[in-house]
Design an enzyme around this catalytic site. Structure first.
Site, PDB file in Angstrom:
ATOM      1  CE1 TYR A 104      -3.494   2.788   0.746  1.00 53.07           C
ATOM      2  CE2 TYR A 104      -2.012   3.412   2.529  1.00 53.07           C
ATOM      3  CZ  TYR A 104      -3.097   3.692   1.718  1.00 53.07           C
ATOM      4  OH  TYR A 104      -3.766   4.882   1.877  1.00 53.07           O
ATOM      5  CE  LYS A 149      -2.821   5.404  -2.079  1.00 52.41           C
ATOM      6  NZ  LYS A 149      -3.951   6.239  -2.524  1.00 52.41           N
TER       7      LYS A 149
HETATM    8  N1  LIG Z   1      -8.786   7.476   5.291  1.00 51.17           N
HETATM    9  C1  LIG Z   1      -7.496   7.619   5.600  1.00 51.17           C
HETATM   10  O1  LIG Z   1      -7.114   7.525   6.772  1.00 51.17           O
HETATM   11  C2  LIG Z   1      -6.484   7.927   4.526  1.00 51.17           C
HETATM   12  C3  LIG Z   1      -5.185   8.284   4.900  1.00 51.17           C
HETATM   13  C4  LIG Z   1      -4.239   8.546   3.914  1.00 51.17           C
HETATM   14  C5  LIG Z   1      -4.605   8.463   2.577  1.00 51.17           C
HETATM   15  N2  LIG Z   1      -5.876   8.106   2.236  1.00 51.17           N
HETATM   16  C6  LIG Z   1      -6.211   8.000   0.823  1.00 51.17           C
HETATM   17  O2  LIG Z   1      -7.392   8.728   0.549  1.00 51.17           O
HETATM   18  C7  LIG Z   1      -8.186   8.051  -0.441  1.00 51.17           C
HETATM   19  C8  LIG Z   1      -9.587   7.823   0.055  1.00 51.17           C
HETATM   20  O3  LIG Z   1      -9.574   7.216   1.311  1.00 51.17           O
HETATM   21  P1  LIG Z   1     -10.912   6.754   2.022  1.00 51.17           P
HETATM   22  O4  LIG Z   1     -10.564   6.410   3.407  1.00 51.17           O
HETATM   23  O5  LIG Z   1     -12.011   7.726   1.726  1.00 51.17           O
HETATM   24  O6  LIG Z   1     -11.175   5.399   1.233  1.00 51.17           O
HETATM   25  P2  LIG Z   1     -12.431   4.416   1.326  1.00 51.17           P
HETATM   26  O7  LIG Z   1     -13.328   4.857   2.440  1.00 51.17           O
HETATM   27  O8  LIG Z   1     -11.879   3.067   1.351  1.00 51.17           O
HETATM   28  O9  LIG Z   1     -13.145   4.752  -0.051  1.00 51.17           O
HETATM   29  C9  LIG Z   1     -12.514   4.498  -1.231  1.00 51.17           C
HETATM   30  C10 LIG Z   1     -13.472   4.791  -2.387  1.00 51.17           C
HETATM   31  O10 LIG Z   1     -12.955   4.117  -3.496  1.00 51.17           O
HETATM   32  C11 LIG Z   1     -13.927   3.210  -4.015  1.00 51.17           C
HETATM   33  N3  LIG Z   1     -13.226   2.026  -4.484  1.00 51.17           N
HETATM   34  C12 LIG Z   1     -12.410   1.204  -3.782  1.00 51.17           C
HETATM   35  N4  LIG Z   1     -11.977   0.203  -4.558  1.00 51.17           N
HETATM   36  C13 LIG Z   1     -12.522   0.406  -5.796  1.00 51.17           C
HETATM   37  C14 LIG Z   1     -12.453  -0.288  -7.027  1.00 51.17           C
HETATM   38  N5  LIG Z   1     -11.754  -1.424  -7.166  1.00 51.17           N
HETATM   39  N6  LIG Z   1     -13.135   0.205  -8.082  1.00 51.17           N
HETATM   40  C15 LIG Z   1     -13.884   1.323  -7.961  1.00 51.17           C
HETATM   41  N7  LIG Z   1     -13.981   2.028  -6.812  1.00 51.17           N
HETATM   42  C16 LIG Z   1     -13.302   1.570  -5.749  1.00 51.17           C
HETATM   43  C17 LIG Z   1     -14.874   2.929  -2.846  1.00 51.17           C
HETATM   44  O11 LIG Z   1     -16.170   2.643  -3.292  1.00 51.17           O
HETATM   45  P3  LIG Z   1     -16.794   1.187  -3.546  1.00 51.17           P
HETATM   46  O12 LIG Z   1     -16.519   0.383  -2.326  1.00 51.17           O
HETATM   47  O13 LIG Z   1     -18.236   1.480  -3.777  1.00 51.17           O
HETATM   48  O14 LIG Z   1     -16.111   0.668  -4.766  1.00 51.17           O
HETATM   49  C18 LIG Z   1     -14.884   4.297  -2.162  1.00 51.17           C
HETATM   50  O15 LIG Z   1     -15.790   5.162  -2.809  1.00 51.17           O
HETATM   51  C19 LIG Z   1      -7.424   6.775  -0.773  1.00 51.17           C
HETATM   52  O16 LIG Z   1      -6.652   6.987  -1.925  1.00 51.17           O
HETATM   53  C20 LIG Z   1      -6.506   6.564   0.411  1.00 51.17           C
HETATM   54  O17 LIG Z   1      -5.326   5.882   0.071  1.00 51.17           O
HETATM   55  C21 LIG Z   1      -6.813   7.837   3.183  1.00 51.17           C
END
Ligand SMILES: NC(=O)c1ccc[n+]([C@@H]2O[C@H](COP(=O)([O-])OP(=O)(O)OC[C@H]3O[C@@H](n4cnc5c(N)ncnc54)[C@H](OP(=O)(O)O)[C@@H]3O)[C@@H](O)[C@H]2O)c1
Length: 269
Positions: free
Chosen positions: A162, A166
């Site tokens: 992961y 990133k």
């Molecule tokens: N949350 C954190 O703590 C954090 C920290 C650092 C960086 N980030 C980054 O921020 C971004 C968003 O994080 P988040 O926590 O909001 O993520 P999340 O809650 O896991 O949501 C990810 C989104 O991507 C979609 N998705 C996942 N796999 C997919 C696939 N194979 N095809 C199409 N859609 C897909 C999911 O929808 P479906 O399930 O409906 O497909 C959801 O809408 C990511 O890039 C993550 O690496 C997050």
């Protein structure tokens, strides 16, 4: 600064934005804040019902068009599906937010899952940046925002693949920023710490690591879009990043990251 005004933002990055990973969390928040700025939206995620909910909410709150495209971003034929779906739209902004986050020791995760993580987190953003960036280059106008992570600045135990994916997003965006900055296209990579999204909460981290809200992260990211190439939301995390990248020896930074990740995710024996 003037670009932050809704009208100017729409002229610079509109009329359509595509948000990949828009059914919840940061992606749904990006969609909401872009709709508030007057952009029409193409929203991608796997869950059609969740996308429909986001879309209905935004349509009723803002005078924008919203199209949903339920699909798995890991699919092999992604390029042709996206090309066909966006053919007649002038997409001025790409937000690639979707990610798969496999947590656990590297060899306890199947090779298939690691490859799926690379497909969603690397192959897909590179493909979308190419397909949507090329018309932007012709128009000399647009923006590309790729979500990285504070974790993408160094390797981490339990998040080996992961964090590597990133880092890929960060470097892809930084290189594109330099190539495109005089071509009218803004490129930004956003590297947040923990954010209180449903995905993060569902991963059930232990301990009391404070998390930013999706609203705060998206606010900072969109405010930084015209500046690029990198934003770390939250000043305390910017400070921590300086210490980790410029003060501590590299080995110490990697071990520190590993300790934090283990404390959150290692199962007690
Ligand atoms: N949350 C954190 O703590 C954090 C920290 C650092 C960086 N980030 C980054 O921020 C971004 C968003 O994080 P988040 O926590 O909001 O993520 P999340 O809650 O896991 O949501 C990810 C989104 O991507 C979609 N998705 C996942 N796999 C997919 C696939 N194979 N095809 C199409 N859609 C897909 C999911 O929808 P479906 O399930 O409906 O497909 C959801 O809408 C990511 O890039 C993550 O690496 C997050």
């Amino acid at each position: 600064m003037a670009r932050e005004k809704p009208q100017d933002f729409r002229v610079r990055y509109g009329p359509w934005a595509l948000v990949a990973g828009a059914s919840e969390g940061l992606g749904a928040e990006f969609a909401a804040q872009l709709a508030a700025r007057g952009l029409n939206l193409v929203l991608i995620a796997r869950r059609a019902d969740a996308l429909a909910e986001v879309s209905a909410r935004l349509r009723s709150a803002y005078a924008v068009e919203v199209r949903t495209l339920p699909l798995d971003l890991a699919r092999e034929d992604l390029a042709s599906v996206i090309a066909e779906a966006t053919d007649e739209l002038e997409i001025g902004l790409l937000v690639y937010n979707a990610a798969l986050s496999m947590i656990g020791p590297y060899f306890t995760i199947s090779l298939e899952d690691h490859l799926r993580e690379v497909a969603v987190n690397c192959r897909a953003p590179m493909t979308l940046a190419y397909l949507l960036g090329l018309p932007m280059l012709k128009r000399k106008r647009g923006g590309i925002l790729l979500m990285s992570s504070l974790g993408g600045s160094q390797g981490s135990a339990l998040l080996v693949n992961y964090t590597a994916t990133k880092a890929y997003n960060r470097l892809l965006a930084e290189g594109l920023w330099d190539e495109l900055r005089e071509q009218g296209i803004d490129v930004l990579t956003c590297c947040p710490p923990a954010v209180s999204t449903p995905g993060y909460v569902a991963s059930a981290p232990k301990g009391a690591m404070s998390a930013l809200t999706p609203q705060a992260v998206v606010n900072e990211a969109l405010a930084a879009l015209s500046k690029g190439p990198t934003i770390i939301p939250g000043w305390t995390y910017r400070l921590a990043n300086v210490v980790m990248q410029r003060v501590l020896p590299r080995k110490s930074t990697i071990k520190l990251m590993g300790r934090v990740t283990r404390s959150m995710y290692q199962k007690s024996s």
